[in-house]
Design a protein around this motif. Structure first.
Motif, PDB file in Angstrom:
ATOM      1  N   ASN A  85     -14.943  23.764 -32.506  1.00  0.00           N
ATOM      2  CA  ASN A  85     -15.680  24.540 -31.329  1.00  0.00           C
ATOM      3  C   ASN A  85     -15.687  24.578 -30.430  1.00  0.00           C
ATOM      4  OD1 ASN A  85     -18.814  25.213 -31.436  1.00  0.00           O
ATOM      5  ND2 ASN A  85     -19.558  22.860 -31.741  1.00  0.00           N
ATOM      6  N   PRO A  86     -15.857  26.554 -30.364  1.00  0.00           N
ATOM      7  CA  PRO A  86     -15.312  26.760 -29.201  1.00  0.00           C
ATOM      8  C   PRO A  86     -16.460  26.754 -28.067  1.00  0.00           C
ATOM      9  CG  PRO A  86     -16.255  28.456 -30.646  1.00  0.00           C
ATOM     10  CD  PRO A  86     -15.391  27.120 -31.611  1.00  0.00           C
ATOM     11  N   ASN A  87     -17.673  26.120 -27.959  1.00  0.00           N
ATOM     12  CA  ASN A  87     -19.127  26.610 -27.723  1.00  0.00           C
ATOM     13  C   ASN A  87     -18.725  24.543 -26.947  1.00  0.00           C
ATOM     14  OD1 ASN A  87     -20.979  28.259 -28.453  1.00  0.00           O
ATOM     15  ND2 ASN A  87     -21.310  27.488 -30.434  1.00  0.00           N
ATOM     16  N   ARG A  88     -17.661  23.577 -27.024  1.00  0.00           N
ATOM     17  CA  ARG A  88     -17.550  22.232 -27.112  1.00  0.00           C
ATOM     18  C   ARG A  88     -16.806  22.001 -26.311  1.00  0.00           C
ATOM     19  NH1 ARG A  88     -17.180  16.643 -30.622  1.00  0.00           N
ATOM     20  NH2 ARG A  88     -17.308  15.189 -28.804  1.00  0.00           N
ATOM     21  N   PHE A  89     -15.966  22.745 -26.698  1.00  0.00           N
ATOM     22  CA  PHE A  89     -13.769  22.854 -26.238  1.00  0.00           C
ATOM     23  C   PHE A  89     -13.994  24.712 -26.255  1.00  0.00           C
ATOM     24  CE2 PHE A  89     -14.693  18.841 -29.401  1.00  0.00           C
ATOM     25  CZ  PHE A  89     -14.410  18.560 -28.172  1.00  0.00           C
ATOM     26  N   PRO A  90     -14.585  25.319 -24.898  1.00  0.00           N
ATOM     27  CA  PRO A  90     -13.861  26.564 -24.499  1.00  0.00           C
ATOM     28  C   PRO A  90     -12.345  26.219 -24.183  1.00  0.00           C
ATOM     29  CG  PRO A  90     -15.166  25.760 -23.167  1.00  0.00           C
ATOM     30  CD  PRO A  90     -15.588  24.792 -23.940  1.00  0.00           C
ATOM     31  N   CYS A  91     -11.344  27.528 -24.283  1.00  0.00           N
ATOM     32  CA  CYS A  91     -10.092  27.326 -23.901  1.00  0.00           C
ATOM     33  C   CYS A  91     -10.098  27.237 -22.263  1.00  0.00           C
ATOM     34  CB  CYS A  91     -10.164  28.980 -24.540  1.00  0.00           C
ATOM     35  SG  CYS A  91      -9.741  30.602 -23.360  1.00  0.00           S
ATOM     36  N   ALA A  92      -8.997  27.008 -22.186  1.00  0.00           N
ATOM     37  CA  ALA A  92      -8.924  27.505 -20.787  1.00  0.00           C
ATOM     38  C   ALA A  92      -9.572  28.446 -19.454  1.00  0.00           C
ATOM     39  CB  ALA A  92      -7.394  26.900 -20.291  1.00  0.00           C
ATOM     40  N   ALA A  93      -9.315  30.092 -20.405  1.00  0.00           N
ATOM     41  CA  ALA A  93      -9.696  30.338 -19.829  1.00  0.00           C
ATOM     42  C   ALA A  93     -11.203  31.060 -19.527  1.00  0.00           C
ATOM     43  CB  ALA A  93      -9.433  32.171 -20.058  1.00  0.00           C
ATOM     44  N   GLU A  94     -11.753  30.675 -20.559  1.00  0.00           N
ATOM     45  CA  GLU A  94     -13.767  30.968 -20.452  1.00  0.00           C
ATOM     46  C   GLU A  94     -13.796  29.861 -20.063  1.00  0.00           C
ATOM     47  OE1 GLU A  94     -16.863  30.680 -23.258  1.00  0.00           O
ATOM     48  OE2 GLU A  94     -15.103  30.580 -24.037  1.00  0.00           O
ATOM     49  N   SER A  95     -13.127  28.529 -19.437  1.00  0.00           N
ATOM     50  CA  SER A  95     -13.797  27.306 -19.157  1.00  0.00           C
ATOM     51  C   SER A  95     -13.715  28.194 -17.284  1.00  0.00           C
ATOM     52  CB  SER A  95     -12.822  25.831 -18.508  1.00  0.00           C
ATOM     53  OG  SER A  95     -13.217  25.152 -20.031  1.00  0.00           O
ATOM     54  N   VAL A  96     -12.373  28.871 -17.091  1.00  0.00           N
ATOM     55  CA  VAL A  96     -12.179  28.712 -15.529  1.00  0.00           C
ATOM     56  C   VAL A  96     -13.514  30.111 -15.265  1.00  0.00           C
ATOM     57  CG1 VAL A  96     -10.021  28.233 -14.495  1.00  0.00           C
ATOM     58  CG2 VAL A  96     -10.209  30.119 -15.415  1.00  0.00           C
ATOM     59  N   LEU A 125      -6.735  35.917 -19.142  1.00  0.00           N
ATOM     60  CA  LEU A 125      -6.111  35.327 -20.605  1.00  0.00           C
ATOM     61  C   LEU A 125      -5.821  33.517 -19.984  1.00  0.00           C
ATOM     62  CD1 LEU A 125      -3.423  37.603 -20.622  1.00  0.00           C
ATOM     63  CD2 LEU A 125      -5.270  37.206 -22.366  1.00  0.00           C
ATOM     64  N   PRO A 126      -5.684  32.509 -20.834  1.00  0.00           N
ATOM     65  CA  PRO A 126      -4.934  30.811 -20.615  1.00  0.00           C
ATOM     66  C   PRO A 126      -4.495  31.196 -19.319  1.00  0.00           C
ATOM     67  CG  PRO A 126      -6.064  31.161 -22.278  1.00  0.00           C
ATOM     68  CD  PRO A 126      -5.908  32.821 -22.576  1.00  0.00           C
ATOM     69  N   VAL A 127      -4.051  30.643 -18.841  1.00  0.00           N
ATOM     70  CA  VAL A 127      -2.358  31.038 -17.653  1.00  0.00           C
ATOM     71  C   VAL A 127      -2.776  29.108 -16.958  1.00  0.00           C
ATOM     72  CG1 VAL A 127      -0.958  31.670 -15.836  1.00  0.00           C
ATOM     73  CG2 VAL A 127      -2.743  33.176 -17.142  1.00  0.00           C
ATOM     74  N   ALA A 128      -1.351  28.772 -17.479  1.00  0.00           N
ATOM     75  CA  ALA A 128      -0.798  27.243 -16.487  1.00  0.00           C
ATOM     76  C   ALA A 128       0.833  27.460 -15.970  1.00  0.00           C
ATOM     77  CB  ALA A 128      -0.997  26.664 -17.690  1.00  0.00           C
ATOM     78  N   SER A 129       0.462  26.253 -15.133  1.00  0.00           N
ATOM     79  CA  SER A 129       1.886  25.505 -14.505  1.00  0.00           C
ATOM     80  C   SER A 129       2.060  24.284 -14.798  1.00  0.00           C
ATOM     81  CB  SER A 129       1.572  26.392 -13.059  1.00  0.00           C
ATOM     82  OG  SER A 129       2.785  25.516 -12.526  1.00  0.00           O
ATOM     83  N   CYS A 130       3.490  24.090 -15.880  1.00  0.00           N
ATOM     84  CA  CYS A 130       3.423  22.790 -16.036  1.00  0.00           C
ATOM     85  C   CYS A 130       4.543  22.220 -15.577  1.00  0.00           C
ATOM     86  CB  CYS A 130       3.960  22.806 -17.717  1.00  0.00           C
ATOM     87  SG  CYS A 130       2.787  24.082 -18.908  1.00  0.00           S
ATOM     88  N   ASP A 131       4.671  20.902 -16.021  1.00  0.00           N
ATOM     89  CA  ASP A 131       5.836  20.484 -15.056  1.00  0.00           C
ATOM     90  C   ASP A 131       6.711  19.652 -16.121  1.00  0.00           C
ATOM     91  OD1 ASP A 131       7.691  18.978 -13.999  1.00  0.00           O
ATOM     92  OD2 ASP A 131       6.048  18.252 -12.347  1.00  0.00           O
ATOM     93  N   VAL A 132       8.162  20.301 -16.364  1.00  0.00           N
ATOM     94  CA  VAL A 132       8.312  19.823 -17.481  1.00  0.00           C
ATOM     95  C   VAL A 132      10.104  19.308 -17.389  1.00  0.00           C
ATOM     96  CG1 VAL A 132       7.677  21.795 -19.016  1.00  0.00           C
ATOM     97  CG2 VAL A 132       9.477  22.944 -17.575  1.00  0.00           C
ATOM     98  N   GLY A 133       9.948  18.901 -16.001  1.00  0.00           N
ATOM     99  CA  GLY A 133      11.101  18.212 -15.342  1.00  0.00           C
ATOM    100  C   GLY A 133      11.381  16.379 -16.712  1.00  0.00           C
ATOM    101  N   ASP A 134       9.980  16.259 -16.973  1.00  0.00           N
ATOM    102  CA  ASP A 134      10.835  14.510 -18.023  1.00  0.00           C
ATOM    103  C   ASP A 134      10.763  15.848 -19.246  1.00  0.00           C
ATOM    104  OD1 ASP A 134      10.927  11.893 -18.513  1.00  0.00           O
ATOM    105  OD2 ASP A 134       9.018  11.898 -19.343  1.00  0.00           O
TER     106      ASP A 134
END
Length: 248
Positions: A85-96, A125-134
């Protein structure tokens, strides 16, 4: 025992065919950063984020206007198609976008996260930085089977299990690094200050979204270059090219 450091190992990133069968227009852009010294702040990224906020403030968008933006409306449809449900769980871009559209400014986290937020506001758009060192082996955007372990951001001592069928970023060790696609990032991949191996992502679900993802990747690459951060060439995954090997 594998004595190779995580930062020295390649990472295969894959978009699962079960996902693109349901959302055929999904596009995932990637920039691999083998090593970055993440600063608490950088004048250039703060200026980019402030300018992006100012542009959005000037548009005077309401909550419904944000939801109706073509890039966001497509994500809302994609979430519904995949059982969220996007009303309850909006995508990252919609939130910001919602937060800034109502007149707020985003908290400044660090130079890389601020850069991603600025790009997200500008490209919607949803844009993110992820630490993938592990993370080594494979990172897949796929439906969860329900056995994965997700460590919530800021609360890694309270692990969760994604719902079966929920779209997650999951690694070969059975760890989920997101919930409900890109609604929430996991604690293990959060980008902190210091030296890290990073994966920057930009995602779209709308028609002709590849061009917008490529624009986002170009903006990120230019900003990284300005910060003196060396990155691998951007890559784009979609239904026709669903996988790539990074950090090779």
């Amino acid at each position: 025992m594998d004595s190779t450091r995580p930062g020295d190992r390649s990472l295969a990133v894959t978009v699962d065919a079960r996902l693109t069968a349901r959302v055929p227009g999904y596009v995932l852009g990637l920039i691999a950063v083998p090593t970055a010294d993440v600063a608490r702040e950088a004048r250039a990224t703060d200026a980019l984020l402030t300018a992006a906020e100012d542009r959005l403030h000037a548009e005077r968008l309401g909550k419904a206007d944000v939801s109706a933006l073509p890039t966001i409306a497509a994500w809302r449809d994609a979430y519904r198609i995949t059982g969220v449900n996007p009303n309850r769980f909006p995508c990252a871009a919609e939130s910001v976008l919602r937060r800034v559209a109502r007149g707020d400014r985003l908290p400044r986290i660090n130079a890389l996260v601020d850069l991603c937020n600025a790009t997200s506001l500008d490209l919607r758009l949803p844009v993110a930085s992820c630490d993938v060192g592990d993370i080594a082996g494979e990172l897949s955007v796929r439906p969860a089977d329900g056995t994965e372990t997700f460590l919530p951001l800021g609360a890694p001592d309270r692990p969760e299990r994604p719902d079966p069928g929920e779209i997650v970023y999951a690694d070969s060790a059975g760890r989920a690094h997101s919930r409900r696609w890109n609604w929430r990032q996991g604690d293990m991949v959060r980008t902190d200050v210091g030296r890290h191996r990073l994966l920057l992502t930009a995602e779209s679900a709308h028609a002709q979204g590849r061009a917008d993802v490529e624009r986002a990747l170009g903006a990120l690459a230019d900003a990284l270059d300005g910060l003196g951060v060396k990155a691998e060439p951007p890559l784009v995954l979609d239904r026709s090219a669903p996988s790539a090997v990074l950090f090779g």
